[in-house]
Each structure stands twice: as C-alpha cells, then as structure tokens.
Write an enzyme that holds these catalytic residues in place. Structure first.
Site, PDB file in Angstrom:
ATOM      1  N   ASP A   9     -14.164 -49.897  31.122  1.00  0.00           N
ATOM      2  CA  ASP A   9     -13.789 -48.776  31.980  1.00  0.00           C
ATOM      3  C   ASP A   9     -12.842 -47.854  31.219  1.00  0.00           C
ATOM      4  OD1 ASP A   9     -13.964 -47.208  34.235  1.00  0.00           O
ATOM      5  OD2 ASP A   9     -12.556 -48.371  35.418  1.00  0.00           O
ATOM      6  N   GLY A  10     -12.870 -46.592  31.618  1.00  0.00           N
ATOM      7  CA  GLY A  10     -11.964 -45.600  31.074  1.00  0.00           C
ATOM      8  C   GLY A  10     -11.203 -44.951  32.209  1.00  0.00           C
ATOM      9  N   GLU A  47     -14.375 -43.579  28.613  1.00  0.00           N
ATOM     10  CA  GLU A  47     -15.492 -44.457  28.982  1.00  0.00           C
ATOM     11  C   GLU A  47     -16.288 -44.851  27.740  1.00  0.00           C
ATOM     12  OE1 GLU A  47     -16.061 -45.805  31.888  1.00  0.00           O
ATOM     13  OE2 GLU A  47     -15.174 -44.512  33.393  1.00  0.00           O
ATOM     14  N   ASP A  69     -19.136 -48.521  34.630  1.00  0.00           N
ATOM     15  CA  ASP A  69     -19.262 -47.774  35.891  1.00  0.00           C
ATOM     16  C   ASP A  69     -19.485 -46.289  35.608  1.00  0.00           C
ATOM     17  OD1 ASP A  69     -16.757 -46.808  35.174  1.00  0.00           O
ATOM     18  OD2 ASP A  69     -15.717 -47.629  36.907  1.00  0.00           O
ATOM     19  N   HIS A 123     -14.887 -48.851  41.543  1.00  0.00           N
ATOM     20  CA  HIS A 123     -13.970 -48.954  42.685  1.00  0.00           C
ATOM     21  C   HIS A 123     -14.688 -49.473  43.937  1.00  0.00           C
ATOM     22  CE1 HIS A 123     -11.240 -46.846  40.065  1.00  0.00           C
ATOM     23  NE2 HIS A 123     -12.160 -45.913  39.905  1.00  0.00           N
ATOM     24  N   ASP A 133     -10.691 -51.580  34.820  1.00  0.00           N
ATOM     25  CA  ASP A 133      -9.984 -50.393  35.312  1.00  0.00           C
ATOM     26  C   ASP A 133      -8.474 -50.593  35.228  1.00  0.00           C
ATOM     27  OD1 ASP A 133      -9.936 -47.761  36.841  1.00  0.00           O
ATOM     28  OD2 ASP A 133      -8.849 -49.065  38.226  1.00  0.00           O
TER      29      ASP A 133
END
Length: 144
Positions: A9-10, A47, A69, A123, A133
């Site tokens: 995740d970024g 990302e 994501d 999320h 995240d």
C-alpha cells in the site's frame, strides 16, 4: 520455488505531498514488514514503490501472490504496460507514460518471479491490506 505473499500500500498527505509506502511479506509462518518515506511524491508513486520494494526485497526467484488496493498499479502492470512498451513508453494518446521510471523498475523486478497480481478494495477491513496501509502511514509519521 518458494511461495511468498506480498501485501502493498501507498499513502500520501497532499497529492503531491509527503508520502509513504508499506509492505507486508509472508512466507509460511514468517512475516516481514518494510516501509519507506518520500518527502515530495504522489499517491500513485507510493503505490508503485510499495510493489517495487516488495519484489526487490526477495533474494531468490519466488512464486508470488502480490495484493494491491491500487487499480492504477493493477491495471498498469497487467494490461497497460504491454501497449506502453510497444509504443516506446507512450500512452494511447501518444503522451509520455507518467512514472515511466517506476513502471520500468517494477517491470524489471517482476521478471525474476512468477507473480499472481491481485486487487483488493482498500479500507474494507482486509487485515493484511490494513497492515500495509498502517506501515505506509507509519513511514510518513516517522519520516522513515
């Protein structure tokens, strides 16, 4: 071949702004966390960096399930990249591909492995995605 799960995740505060990337690697019972910070970046760049760092951290060719994501990363690496390369790193409109150097780095990193690219809604309570995240945000908080 060793089997590895990579969750990436970024995060970015401001876009552009301060950014972080986070990676959770899992192989059997073993887990490893990676994260990093960039002072001036974009969410898409973070990302990409998460996926790059996850793959580049592997020390031998592996069977990889990489979860992101980011539809940008997912579609870019599984669909768009073939046309970009064919057109000399130009998009369908003839413009230069944004983040070309990062896409090239990701493309090179994946050639060492057999990668199964998977997308998960961000999320949404996916435990490993939430951990990635949290690592990306930790990088920004600590400016690691």
């Amino acid at each position: 071949m060793k089997t590895v799960e990579i969750y990436t995740d970024g995060a970015c505060r401001g876009n552009p702004g301060k950014g972080g990337w986070g990676v959770l690697l899992r192989s059997g019972e073993r887990e490893r966390e990676l994260y990093g910070y960039q002072a001036q970046t974009t969410n898409n760049q973070m990302e990409l960096m998460a996926a790059i760092q996850g793959l580049e951290s592997l020390t031998q060719p592996c069977e990889v399930m990489l979860m992101t994501d980011s539809k940008y990363v997912m579609q870019g690496i599984t669909e768009w990249i073939h046309g970009w390369k064919r057109r000399g790193w130009k998009n369908a409109s003839g413009q230069a591909v944004k983040n070309k150097e990062l896409w090239q780095r990701l493309d090179a990193a994946r050639t060492e492995h057999r990668v199964d690219w998977r997308w998960v809604k961000g999320h949404s309570g996916h435990v490993e995605n939430e951990r990635a995240d949290a690592l990306a945000n930790k990088a920004i908080d600590e400016q690691a």
